[in-house]
Design a protein around this motif. Structure first.
Motif, PDB file in Angstrom:
ATOM      1  N   ILE A  45      31.977   8.521 -29.001  1.00 34.27           N
ATOM      2  CA  ILE A  45      32.272   9.821 -29.024  1.00 34.27           C
ATOM      3  C   ILE A  45      32.681  10.261 -27.769  1.00 34.27           C
ATOM      4  N   LEU A  46      33.579  10.721 -27.595  1.00 31.88           N
ATOM      5  CA  LEU A  46      34.379  11.209 -26.295  1.00 31.88           C
ATOM      6  C   LEU A  46      33.484  11.970 -25.548  1.00 31.88           C
ATOM      7  N   GLY A  47      33.165  11.789 -24.350  1.00 31.91           N
ATOM      8  CA  GLY A  47      32.095  12.776 -23.547  1.00 31.91           C
ATOM      9  C   GLY A  47      30.667  12.372 -23.691  1.00 31.91           C
ATOM     10  N   GLU A  48      30.389  11.397 -24.513  1.00 22.52           N
ATOM     11  CA  GLU A  48      29.076  11.306 -24.651  1.00 22.52           C
ATOM     12  C   GLU A  48      28.479   9.920 -24.435  1.00 22.52           C
ATOM     13  N   PRO A  49      27.439   9.464 -24.563  1.00 19.86           N
ATOM     14  CA  PRO A  49      27.036   8.014 -23.880  1.00 19.86           C
ATOM     15  C   PRO A  49      27.139   7.152 -25.289  1.00 19.86           C
ATOM     16  N   THR A  50      27.304   5.986 -25.040  1.00 11.24           N
ATOM     17  CA  THR A  50      27.595   4.872 -25.993  1.00 11.24           C
ATOM     18  C   THR A  50      26.771   3.496 -25.764  1.00 11.24           C
ATOM     19  N   ILE A  66      27.141   2.937 -21.809  1.00  9.01           N
ATOM     20  CA  ILE A  66      28.300   3.653 -21.103  1.00  9.01           C
ATOM     21  C   ILE A  66      27.698   5.228 -21.114  1.00  9.01           C
ATOM     22  N   LEU A  67      27.578   5.779 -19.942  1.00 10.69           N
ATOM     23  CA  LEU A  67      26.899   6.891 -19.542  1.00 10.69           C
ATOM     24  C   LEU A  67      28.039   7.975 -20.135  1.00 10.69           C
ATOM     25  N   ASN A  68      29.119   7.994 -19.856  1.00 13.59           N
ATOM     26  CA  ASN A  68      30.245   9.285 -20.215  1.00 13.59           C
ATOM     27  C   ASN A  68      31.381   8.368 -20.894  1.00 13.59           C
ATOM     28  N   THR A  69      31.458   8.198 -22.086  1.00 16.94           N
ATOM     29  CA  THR A  69      32.654   7.664 -22.708  1.00 16.94           C
ATOM     30  C   THR A  69      33.853   8.365 -22.533  1.00 16.94           C
ATOM     31  N   SER A  70      34.917   7.487 -22.214  1.00 11.03           N
ATOM     32  CA  SER A  70      36.359   8.220 -21.977  1.00 11.03           C
ATOM     33  C   SER A  70      37.231   7.430 -22.535  1.00 11.03           C
ATOM     34  N   ARG A  85      28.590   4.011 -13.873  1.00 14.15           N
ATOM     35  CA  ARG A  85      29.219   4.316 -15.256  1.00 14.15           C
ATOM     36  C   ARG A  85      28.478   3.512 -16.076  1.00 14.15           C
ATOM     37  N   MET A  86      27.751   2.596 -16.019  1.00 15.45           N
ATOM     38  CA  MET A  86      27.036   1.692 -16.936  1.00 15.45           C
ATOM     39  C   MET A  86      25.487   1.796 -16.653  1.00 15.45           C
ATOM     40  N   ARG A  87      24.757   1.459 -17.530  1.00 15.76           N
ATOM     41  CA  ARG A  87      23.360   1.399 -17.395  1.00 15.76           C
ATOM     42  C   ARG A  87      22.678   0.104 -18.176  1.00 15.76           C
ATOM     43  N   PHE A 147      36.340   8.277 -30.250  1.00 18.50           N
ATOM     44  CA  PHE A 147      36.919   9.622 -30.998  1.00 18.50           C
ATOM     45  C   PHE A 147      36.365  10.658 -30.394  1.00 18.50           C
ATOM     46  N   GLU A 148      37.361  11.721 -30.631  1.00 21.65           N
ATOM     47  CA  GLU A 148      36.888  13.090 -30.105  1.00 21.65           C
ATOM     48  C   GLU A 148      36.376  13.903 -31.435  1.00 21.65           C
ATOM     49  N   PRO A 149      35.095  14.280 -31.138  1.00 22.49           N
ATOM     50  CA  PRO A 149      34.485  15.008 -32.135  1.00 22.49           C
ATOM     51  C   PRO A 149      35.377  16.486 -32.795  1.00 22.49           C
ATOM     52  N   VAL A 150      35.206  16.567 -34.032  1.00 19.06           N
ATOM     53  CA  VAL A 150      35.957  17.998 -34.660  1.00 19.06           C
ATOM     54  C   VAL A 150      35.422  19.182 -34.047  1.00 19.06           C
ATOM     55  N   ALA A 151      36.013  20.387 -33.792  1.00 22.66           N
ATOM     56  CA  ALA A 151      35.508  21.699 -33.628  1.00 22.66           C
ATOM     57  C   ALA A 151      35.088  22.272 -34.848  1.00 22.66           C
ATOM     58  N   ASP A 152      34.503  23.657 -34.750  1.00 18.04           N
ATOM     59  CA  ASP A 152      34.339  24.278 -35.785  1.00 18.04           C
ATOM     60  C   ASP A 152      35.498  24.909 -36.551  1.00 18.04           C
ATOM     61  N   PRO A 153      35.631  24.501 -37.729  1.00 20.23           N
ATOM     62  CA  PRO A 153      36.948  25.146 -38.491  1.00 20.23           C
ATOM     63  C   PRO A 153      37.148  26.419 -38.474  1.00 20.23           C
ATOM     64  N   ASN A 154      38.414  26.811 -38.868  1.00 24.05           N
ATOM     65  CA  ASN A 154      38.572  28.280 -39.076  1.00 24.05           C
ATOM     66  C   ASN A 154      39.602  28.476 -40.680  1.00 24.05           C
ATOM     67  N   ILE A 155      39.291  29.263 -41.582  1.00 21.69           N
ATOM     68  CA  ILE A 155      39.767  29.627 -42.487  1.00 21.69           C
ATOM     69  C   ILE A 155      41.019  30.626 -42.590  1.00 21.69           C
ATOM     70  N   LEU A 156      42.105  30.635 -42.647  1.00 18.90           N
ATOM     71  CA  LEU A 156      43.387  31.333 -42.605  1.00 18.90           C
ATOM     72  C   LEU A 156      43.789  31.927 -44.041  1.00 18.90           C
ATOM     73  N   ILE A 157      44.137  32.962 -44.251  1.00 10.86           N
ATOM     74  CA  ILE A 157      44.707  33.367 -45.499  1.00 10.86           C
ATOM     75  C   ILE A 157      46.307  33.269 -45.421  1.00 10.86           C
ATOM     76  N   LEU A 158      46.888  32.460 -46.127  1.00 11.79           N
ATOM     77  CA  LEU A 158      48.268  32.412 -46.086  1.00 11.79           C
ATOM     78  C   LEU A 158      48.858  33.158 -46.879  1.00 11.79           C
ATOM     79  N   HIS A 159      48.452  33.280 -48.015  1.00 16.13           N
ATOM     80  CA  HIS A 159      49.088  34.281 -48.903  1.00 16.13           C
ATOM     81  C   HIS A 159      47.890  35.059 -49.794  1.00 16.13           C
TER      82      HIS A 159
END
Length: 337
Positions: free
Chosen positions: A28-33, A93-97, A81-83, A124-136
């Motif tokens: 996960i991008l930005g997290e330990p691996t 890996i302390l901070n995954t890039s 960077r490593m432990r 992988f970059e994790p997904v953010a909280d989604p939003n629902i839009l009304i198209l029609h």
């Protein structure tokens, strides 16, 4: 020979040729691996005492040593960077890039033999909280038809799915993809659709309440929020332009006005142009007579101190406004000497 005999032999030959088992691990991008090795490699490391962690790029022959194990001694090359975890020989890996997405290799050496365990790391970059839009949105005969769009601003390889909140309207809310088209009766207030945005390392969801459909009437145009600011700015600019044009027109008109000359007693001056011309015909006296233009000023009746015309004791004079400027042309002929 049975399969139980062939498998260890193939593994040994692969180790001799520098070919080892490989697995894929997700980071996960930005997290330990944490990169781990199987239990068999841990036992061989304790037995032989010679091992190392390396990283390489897929399809490249260049490898970078991250850590060396020799007996009880350990040499770490990227401590910032490593432990290293001595208990199970894993590498964290302390901070995954993004740059950490490559092939990692753990090798155990015994003389001329070398066993390899390879880990292909995918970040992988994790997904953010989604939003629902009304198209029609459309209201017709007591039913509501909606076209919904589910979006997440961040995330790698994001997928979308729809489902019902309580499984009571699963057919209505069921679907895959970002867009969901639904139609239901306004009397059914229990329809709640859930959109889930997910990838291989994370998952987020958001709910849509069916009661939002009746908040607007059919056929009423809506102004999008993102258009309000440009419209307000355009209105302000138009008002400023009109004000500037009006001010300049008023100022120019004042500059072209010619003020009337007013005498000290409040009357309005009138200029009389008088011209003296030469007489026609023969003149006995050869002395030439020149023409002279006489300018005189005729002053109208003075106003009273309060701005009204003076009154007469014999016959009152009706109130008049100050006279305007008048040009009088008079021709005066000099007498013949």
């Amino acid at each position: 020979m049975g399969s139980g005999t062939w498998l260890p032999l193939l593994f040994t030959l692969g180790a001799l040729w520098g070919i080892g088992a490989r697995e894929t691990q997700l980071g996960i991008l930005g997290e330990p691996t944490l990169l781990q090795i199987p239990r068999e490699f841990q036992e061989r490391t304790e037995e032989f005492g010679e091992a190392s962690w390396k990283k390489t790029t897929e399809g490249s022959q260049k490898k970078t040593i991250l850590l060396k194990i020799s007996g009880r001694n350990t040499t770490e090359y990227e401590q910032e960077r490593m432990r290293f975890h001595r208990g199970n020989f894993s590498l964290e890996i302390l901070n995954t890039s993004r740059d950490d997405e490559r092939l990692y290799e753990y090798s155990v050496s015994k003389g001329q033999e070398e066993e390899l365990w390879q880990i292909q790391l995918q970040v992988f970059e994790p997904v953010a909280d989604p939003n629902i839009l009304i198209l029609h949105r459309e209201l017709s005969n007591g039913s509501c038809s909606l076209s919904l769009l589910c979006t997440s601003e961040r995330g790698d390889e994001v997928s979308y799915s729809w489902e019902s909140w309580d499984n009571g309207s699963g057919v209505i809310c069921s679907g895959n993809g970002r867009v969901l088209n639904i139609s239901y009766s306004l009397r059914n207030a229990g329809v709640r659709c859930i959109c889930t945005a997910w990838n291989r390392v994370s998952s987020r969801n958001v709910a849509f309440d069916s009661s939002q459909c009746g908040s607007e009437q059919r056929g009423v145009p809506r102004v999008k929020t993102e258009l309000l600011v440009p419209l307000v700015g355009l209105g302000v600019i138009t008002i400023v332009i009109v004000a500037i044009v009006t001010y300049r027109a008023t100022h120019s008109a004042k500059c072209y006005q010619v003020p009337s000359q007013v005498t000290q007693d409040g009357g309005t001056n009138a200029t009389i142009y008088a011209q003296v011309q030469k007489p026609k015909g023969p003149v006995p006296n050869p002395t030439p007579v020149s023409s002279t233009t006489i300018y005189t000023t005729a002053t109208g009746p003075p106003l009273a101190t309060d701005g009204a015309p003076p009154s007469s004791a014999v016959s009152p004079t009706p109130r008049r406004h100050p006279q305007d400027t008048t040009t009088v042309y008079a021709s005066v002929t000099l007498p013949v000497a």
